[in-house]
Scaffold this active site. Structure first.
Site, PDB file in Angstrom:
ATOM      1  N   SER A 141      13.592  33.024  12.579  1.00 11.12           N
ATOM      2  CA  SER A 141      14.558  34.333  12.673  1.00 11.12           C
ATOM      3  C   SER A 141      15.424  34.057  13.790  1.00 11.12           C
ATOM      4  CB  SER A 141      13.669  35.626  12.592  1.00 11.12           C
ATOM      5  OG  SER A 141      12.398  35.671  13.180  1.00 11.12           O
ATOM      6  N   HIS A 156      16.096  31.558   5.715  1.00 11.72           N
ATOM      7  CA  HIS A 156      15.546  32.704   6.451  1.00 11.72           C
ATOM      8  C   HIS A 156      15.612  33.823   5.408  1.00 11.72           C
ATOM      9  CE1 HIS A 156      16.203  36.149   9.724  1.00 11.72           C
ATOM     10  NE2 HIS A 156      14.749  35.836   9.494  1.00 11.72           N
ATOM     11  N   GLU A 193      19.096  34.077   4.086  1.00  9.90           N
ATOM     12  CA  GLU A 193      20.281  33.250   4.996  1.00  9.90           C
ATOM     13  C   GLU A 193      20.220  31.846   4.802  1.00  9.90           C
ATOM     14  OE1 GLU A 193      21.375  36.925   8.209  1.00  9.90           O
ATOM     15  OE2 GLU A 193      19.992  35.086   8.723  1.00  9.90           O
ATOM     16  N   ASN A 233      20.762  39.792  12.062  1.00  9.32           N
ATOM     17  CA  ASN A 233      20.088  40.003  13.410  1.00  9.32           C
ATOM     18  C   ASN A 233      21.363  40.258  14.314  1.00  9.32           C
ATOM     19  OD1 ASN A 233      17.450  40.823  12.865  1.00  9.32           O
ATOM     20  ND2 ASN A 233      16.864  38.605  13.213  1.00  9.32           N
TER      21      ASN A 233
HETATM   22  P1  NAD Z   1       2.408  34.935  11.338  1.00 13.83           P
HETATM   23  O1  NAD Z   1       1.771  34.928  12.580  1.00 13.83           O
HETATM   24  O2  NAD Z   1       1.761  36.084  10.052  1.00 13.83           O
HETATM   25  O3  NAD Z   1       1.831  33.612  10.353  1.00 13.83           O
HETATM   26  C1  NAD Z   1       2.182  32.533  11.279  1.00 13.83           C
HETATM   27  C2  NAD Z   1       1.130  31.676  10.616  1.00 13.83           C
HETATM   28  O4  NAD Z   1       1.405  30.070  10.960  1.00 13.83           O
HETATM   29  C3  NAD Z   1      -0.331  31.809  10.989  1.00 13.83           C
HETATM   30  O5  NAD Z   1      -1.320  31.916   9.948  1.00 13.83           O
HETATM   31  C4  NAD Z   1      -0.718  30.587  11.981  1.00 13.83           C
HETATM   32  O6  NAD Z   1      -2.132  30.438  11.923  1.00 13.83           O
HETATM   33  C5  NAD Z   1       0.290  29.537  11.591  1.00 13.83           C
HETATM   34  N1  NAD Z   1       0.367  28.388  12.379  1.00 13.83           N
HETATM   35  C6  NAD Z   1       0.956  28.799  13.618  1.00 13.83           C
HETATM   36  N2  NAD Z   1       1.139  27.539  14.150  1.00 13.83           N
HETATM   37  C7  NAD Z   1       0.982  26.463  13.133  1.00 13.83           C
HETATM   38  C8  NAD Z   1       1.430  25.052  12.992  1.00 13.83           C
HETATM   39  N3  NAD Z   1       1.636  24.257  14.146  1.00 13.83           N
HETATM   40  N4  NAD Z   1       1.089  24.588  11.787  1.00 13.83           N
HETATM   41  C9  NAD Z   1       0.514  25.079  10.730  1.00 13.83           C
HETATM   42  N5  NAD Z   1       0.625  26.625  10.936  1.00 13.83           N
HETATM   43  C10 NAD Z   1       0.761  27.116  11.958  1.00 13.83           C
HETATM   44  O7  NAD Z   1       3.959  35.028  11.385  1.00 13.83           O
HETATM   45  P2  NAD Z   1       4.967  35.350  10.400  1.00 13.83           P
HETATM   46  O8  NAD Z   1       5.377  36.863  10.725  1.00 13.83           O
HETATM   47  O9  NAD Z   1       4.533  35.083   8.907  1.00 13.83           O
HETATM   48  O10 NAD Z   1       6.370  34.565  10.925  1.00 13.83           O
HETATM   49  C11 NAD Z   1       6.147  33.219  10.659  1.00 13.83           C
HETATM   50  C12 NAD Z   1       7.692  32.637  10.725  1.00 13.83           C
HETATM   51  O11 NAD Z   1       8.800  33.361  10.029  1.00 13.83           O
HETATM   52  C13 NAD Z   1       8.349  32.676  12.408  1.00 13.83           C
HETATM   53  O12 NAD Z   1       8.916  31.914  12.768  1.00 13.83           O
HETATM   54  C14 NAD Z   1       9.064  34.153  12.097  1.00 13.83           C
HETATM   55  O13 NAD Z   1      10.003  34.181  13.157  1.00 13.83           O
HETATM   56  C15 NAD Z   1       9.564  34.072  10.798  1.00 13.83           C
HETATM   57  N6  NAD Z   1       9.959  35.344  10.294  1.00 13.83           N
HETATM   58  C16 NAD Z   1       9.398  36.324  10.428  1.00 13.83           C
HETATM   59  C17 NAD Z   1       9.530  37.606   9.787  1.00 13.83           C
HETATM   60  C18 NAD Z   1       8.789  38.784   9.936  1.00 13.83           C
HETATM   61  O14 NAD Z   1       8.998  40.025   9.817  1.00 13.83           O
HETATM   62  N7  NAD Z   1       7.375  38.782  10.215  1.00 13.83           N
HETATM   63  C19 NAD Z   1      10.817  37.754   9.184  1.00 13.83           C
HETATM   64  C20 NAD Z   1      11.787  36.631   9.041  1.00 13.83           C
HETATM   65  C21 NAD Z   1      11.370  35.279   9.627  1.00 13.83           C
END
Ligand code: NAD
Length: 506
Positions: free
Chosen positions: A124, A145, A157, A195
């Site tokens: 994001s 995204h 996006e 954002n």
């Molecule tokens: P989250 O913490 O719920 O999940 C992340 C997962 O990735 C975890 O289960 C973790 O164990 C795993 N992980 C971490 N490093 C790893 C690696 N090197 N290889 C494999 N697995 C790995 O996080 P999330 O909220 O799902 O966010 C994930 C991504 O999506 C981020 O880049 C975040 O910025 C983006 N994002 C999040 C949101 C939101 O609202 N949460 C919205 C849009 C984008």
């Protein structure tokens, strides 16, 4: 380079957290084989189990056929090692928000996957150009995204970095569409579209709070009356002030500390004190109660006037005329109308209730030589629902009689007047002008198209309209006027007008 990514293209989702699980769900429901991998042992299998329960719930509610759910679930396959997914044609990574981790993942995948497999990141905030930097085939890296919750939010996006191949972006765009989403192309710049353009929604309210213009519940009520589902204060409480502050900071830093994006000292103080919003039980509001009901203001009917004139042209002046006509009808007379006086609002026996043009009431009074001035905010939803909240500010030097009558007249015109300190551009006009300004700069810099910005804001953050729809309804001169007036009051870079807004033709 990349051709169409049909349902025969296996998908690898890396990161089985909140976003990865949602992405796996939509991809599997669209018919793809989905390999799901997470670095944490057992996390991918646990995510699949949770999806099984989600599918059961959807089937029970009649929103999904049992056979469809079963088939989709069978297509989600947890994998313990990335090598098990070497035949993936497209990867969507949703791992931790860390550049080094994302780069390391894509570098490892380059050695495993076919050279033309697509690498998409759900980041994001991290630059897609940076994620692709150093890879053997950076052209195949794009941003994909999604918004949370993935199955419900329509926007995706599709973000291109400096080395991204347009064909890859187009293929991912079509893929998102096939998954039931509304994709929008974006250029990799800080905050991408949503954002970035949304920053002023929070920033102007935080500035108004710091200027002590009104309490949070008043500002929220003003913006909800303009059609926003949640006011900025309750929304920041929901997002979490730590997260919201971090995004603002990252956009600020990434723009080389451009004052336009300067974070709020008030929000920093809240984060430092653990007032994070809903999740900590206290932000602008205390939870679980949340936004307190505003006291219903007691406003008397206006006293009988000798002369009432509606000034101005356009939809707001027309609505004021209709409302003033209805208000005066019981007395057996109606308002006069003047269309060439250069301001919009109501004149009552020489005193003025003025639609904001960005100037505070004291300045309108000083420049017109009339002390009895009150300024009201811009009504956006017309015809306004009866009793819609609308901010009202009084010139400090107005007579006590006009101070009471200004609120009475705004009330008689169908609004609930919410008193504000004499803030330039009040709440809605100031916020919308800055949102339009930010969107104009985004289009100027090629981040997105006007339509892309409108769709992104309506679908990504549920805005009632897009910034360019507001611009068309309001008119360029009005928006620029408010920005210039704000700049006059608050000198600095914050309210500088987008060059594109100055030159646009509408
Ligand atoms: P989250 O913490 O719920 O999940 C992340 C997962 O990735 C975890 O289960 C973790 O164990 C795993 N992980 C971490 N490093 C790893 C690696 N090197 N290889 C494999 N697995 C790995 O996080 P999330 O909220 O799902 O966010 C994930 C991504 O999506 C981020 O880049 C975040 O910025 C983006 N994002 C999040 C949101 C939101 O609202 N949460 C919205 C849009 C984008």
């Amino acid at each position: 380079m990349t051709k169409k990514l049909g349902t025969d293209a296996p998908v690898l989702v890396v990161g089985a957290g909140i976003m990865g699980a949602g992405i796996a769900q939509v991809a599997a429901l669209a018919g793809h084989l989905v390999w799901l991998h997470d670095a944490r042992e057992g996390a991918a299998a646990a995510a699949r189990d949770k999806l099984a329960a989600t599918f059961d719930g959807l089937v029970a509610k009649g929103r999904l056929e049992a056979a469809t759910a079963q088939a989709a679930l069978a297509r989600i396959v947890p994998v313990a090692a990335l090598a098990e997914a070497a035949d993936a044609r497209v990867v969507v990574e949703a791992i931790v928000e860390d550049l080094a981790a994302k780069r390391a993942l894509f570098a490892a995948l380059e050695d495993l996957l076919a050279p033309d497999a697509v690498l998409a990141s759900n980041t994001s905030s991290i630059s897609i150009t940076a994620i692709a930097g150093g890879l053997k085939h950076p052209a195949r890296v794009v941003g994909m995204h999604f918004f949370n919750p993935v199955p419900l939010m329509k926007l995706v996006e599709v973000v291109s970095g400096l080395q991204s191949d347009r064909e890859v972006a187009d293929a991912v765009f079509e893929l998102a569409r096939a998954w039931g989403k509304v994709p929008v192309h974006a250029k990799s710049t800080p905050g991408f579209i949503v954002n970035r353009i949304a920053r002023p929604y929070y920033a102007e309210t935080l500035a108004l709070l710091q200027e002590q213009a009104a309490p949070p519940a008043v500002l929220d009520a003003c913006l909800k009356a303009a059609g926003f589902r949640m006011g900025p204060c309750e929304l920041m409480d929901l997002i979490g002030h730590d997260t919201n502050f971090a995004v603002t900071n990252s956009v600020y830093e990434a723009n080389f500390y451009d004052k336009r994006y300067q974070p709020s000292g008030l929000q920093r103080e809240m984060v430092a004190g653990g007032l994070l919003g809903r999740k900590s039980g206290r932000g602008f509001y205390a939870y679980p109660d949340g936004v307190p009901a505003l006291p219903v203001p007691v406003v008397d009917a206006p006293t009988t006037a000798g002369a009432v004139t509606v000034h101005g042209t356009g939809a707001i002046a027309d609505a004021l005329e209709a409302a003033a006509t209805a208000a005066l009808a019981p007395q057996g007379w109606g308002p006069a109308r003047v269309t060439d006086s250069g301001w919009c609002g109501l004149e009552v026996d020489g005193a003025r209730l003025v639609l904001t043009d960005g100037r505070p009431a004291w300045r309108v009074a000083a420049e017109s030589g009339i002390a009895d001035i009150a300024v009201f905010d811009r009504p956006v939803v017309l015809p306004a629902a009866p009793g819609s909240a609308l901010a009202l500010a009084l010139n400090a030097g107005a007579s006590p009689a006009w101070k009471a009558q200004a609120a009475a007249w705004l009330h008689a015109l169908g609004f609930t007047p919410l008193p504000l300190a004499d803030a330039p551009g009040l709440v809605v006009a100031r916020t919308l002008a800055m949102l339009v300004n930010e969107a104009s700069d985004a289009v100027l810099q090629g981040v997105c198209s006007e339509d892309g910005a409108d769709s992104a804001m309506k679908l990504g953050v549920n805005w009632p309209a897009g910034p360019f729809e507001w611009l068309r309804a309001w008119g360029r001169e009005g928006v620029v006027g408010v920005l210039r007036a704000l700049d006059e009051e608050v000198r600095g870079e914050r309210y500088r007008v987008s060059p594109r807004l100055l030159r646009s033709q509408d």
